[in-house]
Design a protein around this motif. Structure first.
Motif, PDB file in Angstrom:
ATOM      1  N   ILE A  60       0.869  -1.178   0.000  1.00 52.12           N
ATOM      2  CA  ILE A  60       0.000   0.000   0.000  1.00 52.12           C
ATOM      3  C   ILE A  60       0.906   1.228   0.000  1.00 52.12           C
ATOM      4  O   ILE A  60       1.831   1.331   0.813  1.00 52.12           O
ATOM      5  CB  ILE A  60      -0.980   0.022   1.199  1.00 52.12           C
ATOM      6  CG1 ILE A  60      -1.861   1.270   1.122  1.00 52.12           C
ATOM      7  CG2 ILE A  60      -0.256  -0.079   2.540  1.00 52.12           C
ATOM      8  CD1 ILE A  60      -3.047   1.242   2.079  1.00 52.12           C
ATOM      9  N   HIS A  61       0.671   2.118  -0.943  1.00 49.43           N
ATOM     10  CA  HIS A  61       1.441   3.341  -1.094  1.00 49.43           C
ATOM     11  C   HIS A  61       0.496   4.542  -1.034  1.00 49.43           C
ATOM     12  O   HIS A  61      -0.505   4.575  -1.760  1.00 49.43           O
ATOM     13  CB  HIS A  61       2.178   3.378  -2.433  1.00 49.43           C
ATOM     14  CG  HIS A  61       3.242   2.344  -2.586  1.00 49.43           C
ATOM     15  ND1 HIS A  61       3.856   2.068  -3.792  1.00 49.43           N
ATOM     16  CD2 HIS A  61       3.817   1.507  -1.680  1.00 49.43           C
ATOM     17  CE1 HIS A  61       4.755   1.118  -3.631  1.00 49.43           C
ATOM     18  NE2 HIS A  61       4.744   0.758  -2.362  1.00 49.43           N
ATOM     19  N   TYR A  62       0.809   5.482  -0.187  1.00 46.52           N
ATOM     20  CA  TYR A  62       0.150   6.783  -0.210  1.00 46.52           C
ATOM     21  C   TYR A  62       1.081   7.742  -0.952  1.00 46.52           C
ATOM     22  O   TYR A  62       2.218   7.953  -0.539  1.00 46.52           O
ATOM     23  CB  TYR A  62      -0.123   7.295   1.204  1.00 46.52           C
ATOM     24  CG  TYR A  62      -1.300   6.630   1.874  1.00 46.52           C
ATOM     25  CD1 TYR A  62      -2.569   7.208   1.818  1.00 46.52           C
ATOM     26  CD2 TYR A  62      -1.156   5.426   2.554  1.00 46.52           C
ATOM     27  CE1 TYR A  62      -3.657   6.597   2.426  1.00 46.52           C
ATOM     28  CE2 TYR A  62      -2.237   4.806   3.164  1.00 46.52           C
ATOM     29  CZ  TYR A  62      -3.483   5.398   3.091  1.00 46.52           C
ATOM     30  OH  TYR A  62      -4.562   4.789   3.690  1.00 46.52           O
ATOM     31  N   LYS A  63       0.573   8.317  -2.042  1.00 45.66           N
ATOM     32  CA  LYS A  63       1.398   9.164  -2.899  1.00 45.66           C
ATOM     33  C   LYS A  63       0.870  10.596  -2.889  1.00 45.66           C
ATOM     34  O   LYS A  63      -0.312  10.825  -3.156  1.00 45.66           O
ATOM     35  CB  LYS A  63       1.397   8.622  -4.336  1.00 45.66           C
ATOM     36  CG  LYS A  63       1.930   7.199  -4.453  1.00 45.66           C
ATOM     37  CD  LYS A  63       1.902   6.723  -5.906  1.00 45.66           C
ATOM     38  CE  LYS A  63       2.443   5.304  -6.022  1.00 45.66           C
ATOM     39  NZ  LYS A  63       2.456   4.834  -7.434  1.00 45.66           N
ATOM     40  N   PHE A  64       1.758  11.533  -2.580  1.00 46.70           N
ATOM     41  CA  PHE A  64       1.403  12.948  -2.482  1.00 46.70           C
ATOM     42  C   PHE A  64       2.222  13.751  -3.500  1.00 46.70           C
ATOM     43  O   PHE A  64       3.422  13.508  -3.664  1.00 46.70           O
ATOM     44  CB  PHE A  64       1.695  13.494  -1.083  1.00 46.70           C
ATOM     45  CG  PHE A  64       0.950  12.795   0.026  1.00 46.70           C
ATOM     46  CD1 PHE A  64      -0.174  13.383   0.594  1.00 46.70           C
ATOM     47  CD2 PHE A  64       1.372  11.573   0.507  1.00 46.70           C
ATOM     48  CE1 PHE A  64      -0.865  12.764   1.612  1.00 46.70           C
ATOM     49  CE2 PHE A  64       0.685  10.931   1.531  1.00 46.70           C
ATOM     50  CZ  PHE A  64      -0.433  11.525   2.084  1.00 46.70           C
ATOM     51  N   THR A  65       1.587  14.733  -4.106  1.00 44.31           N
ATOM     52  CA  THR A  65       2.281  15.637  -5.027  1.00 44.31           C
ATOM     53  C   THR A  65       1.742  17.043  -4.827  1.00 44.31           C
ATOM     54  O   THR A  65       0.525  17.259  -4.820  1.00 44.31           O
ATOM     55  CB  THR A  65       2.080  15.221  -6.496  1.00 44.31           C
ATOM     56  OG1 THR A  65       2.560  13.893  -6.689  1.00 44.31           O
ATOM     57  CG2 THR A  65       2.830  16.164  -7.427  1.00 44.31           C
ATOM     58  N   ALA A  66       2.659  17.991  -4.667  1.00 41.62           N
ATOM     59  CA  ALA A  66       2.300  19.411  -4.625  1.00 41.62           C
ATOM     60  C   ALA A  66       3.124  20.123  -5.684  1.00 41.62           C
ATOM     61  O   ALA A  66       4.348  19.978  -5.731  1.00 41.62           O
ATOM     62  CB  ALA A  66       2.565  20.004  -3.248  1.00 41.62           C
ATOM     63  N   LEU A  67       2.443  20.871  -6.516  1.00 41.72           N
ATOM     64  CA  LEU A  67       3.093  21.530  -7.645  1.00 41.72           C
ATOM     65  C   LEU A  67       2.798  23.014  -7.602  1.00 41.72           C
ATOM     66  O   LEU A  67       1.645  23.426  -7.491  1.00 41.72           O
ATOM     67  CB  LEU A  67       2.578  20.934  -8.964  1.00 41.72           C
ATOM     68  CG  LEU A  67       3.092  21.562 -10.260  1.00 41.72           C
ATOM     69  CD1 LEU A  67       4.587  21.308 -10.412  1.00 41.72           C
ATOM     70  CD2 LEU A  67       2.324  20.992 -11.453  1.00 41.72           C
TER      71      LEU A  67
END
Length: 286
Positions: free
Chosen positions: A28-35
């Protein structure tokens, strides 16, 4: 000497493919991205992915996580850090104001855990929290020591700050422990057996050749071993599509090989998948 080396490499690759099909893997992977983009507010996205399927996503409009697949209601809660906290880290690292950034920047994070189970009973567990900034490795979390490991010279100041956030680090350690406990007892009931189709046709540009094709589709999870064989020996000169996703979340793979029509023997499509109790041979061509 060159032929012996190539044969040795092929045997190693074949053995590794066999091991991949034999072992069972879950994650299980929680993936976050802020651009951040010039003259705009930062954009934020976050998803949770389990065994190649998105099970949750963060709704910026509603301000909380939304379950995508109802079958995964027992998955661990999201990591403790909020959307606003993550955007604040991006602004700090980018030297942005609260309203704008003058250059584009991206902050990424993957946090979660993975499990590998081998046929002989060996189990590998891994939990991690890793950050990247502007597409370079940035930092990772050591949950045992509850300290951060810098992966980039730009991370030194952030490491010092985050190491001092002892309460947050304790929450992260608890989350990762919860994650590994969950993945250790994980029972993947979503296994789907492969549906195998074999075809044979004359080669278009050479009437002395025959093209054998094996299509395997509808299987889940992703890892699979599939080979076209001649008299039980794997043929290495074949073309493969690689594993590709289907619209329903399952996977497919296609392999084909060109053979001489005058060569006598038995060809078959060998498939090994975790949904099968044993490897299966399909569609014998003679």
């Amino acid at each position: 000497m060159c032929r012996m080396f190539l044969l040795f490499v092929f045997i190693i690759l074949l053995f590794n493919c066999f091991l991949d099909a034999q072992r069972e893997k879950h994650y299980i992977h929680y993936k976050f991205t802020a651009l951040s983009r010039a003259d705009t507010f930062p954009e934020f996205s976050a998803v949770a992915v389990t065994d190649d399927r998105q099970i949750k996503h963060y709704s910026n409009e509603e301000g909380h996580w939304i379950l995508t697949e109802d079958d995964w209601i027992n998955a661990p809660e999201a990591p403790p850090d909020s959307r606003d906290w993550f955007l604040h880290q991006l602004n700090t690292l980018s030297n942005c104001t609260d309203s704008q950034c003058f250059e584009p920047h991206v902050l990424q994070r993957v946090i979660g855990c993975e499990l590998e189970m081998f046929p002989e009973g060996t189990v590998n567990l891994r939990a991690f929290d890793e950050y990247g900034f502007d597409r370079d490795d940035f930092m990772s979390f050591d949950s045992d020591a509850q300290q951060w490991i810098e992966k980039n010279p730009k991370a030194k100041e952030t490491k010092m700050k985050w190491d001092q956030q002892t309460e947050r680090n304790q929450h992260l350690k608890y989350f990762l422990k919860t994650c590994t406990d969950w993945i250790s007892s994980f029972n993947n009931t979503k296994k789907s057996k492969p549906d195998v189709h074999t075809t044979s046709r004359k080669a278009r540009n050479d009437q002395n050749k025959q093209v054998l094709t094996c299509l395997t589709t509808g299987f889940y999870p992703r890892d699979i071993e599939m080979n076209i064989r001649f008299n039980k020996t794997v043929l290495k000169d074949h073309r493969s599509s690689g594993v590709r996703p289907n619209d329903d979340g399952s996977f497919q793979m296609r392999s084909s090989v060109k053979i001489s029509r005058s060569q006598e023997g038995i060809y078959d499509c060998f498939v090994n998948h975790s949904s099968l109790t044993k490897p299966v041979e399909w569609g014998e061509w003679t």
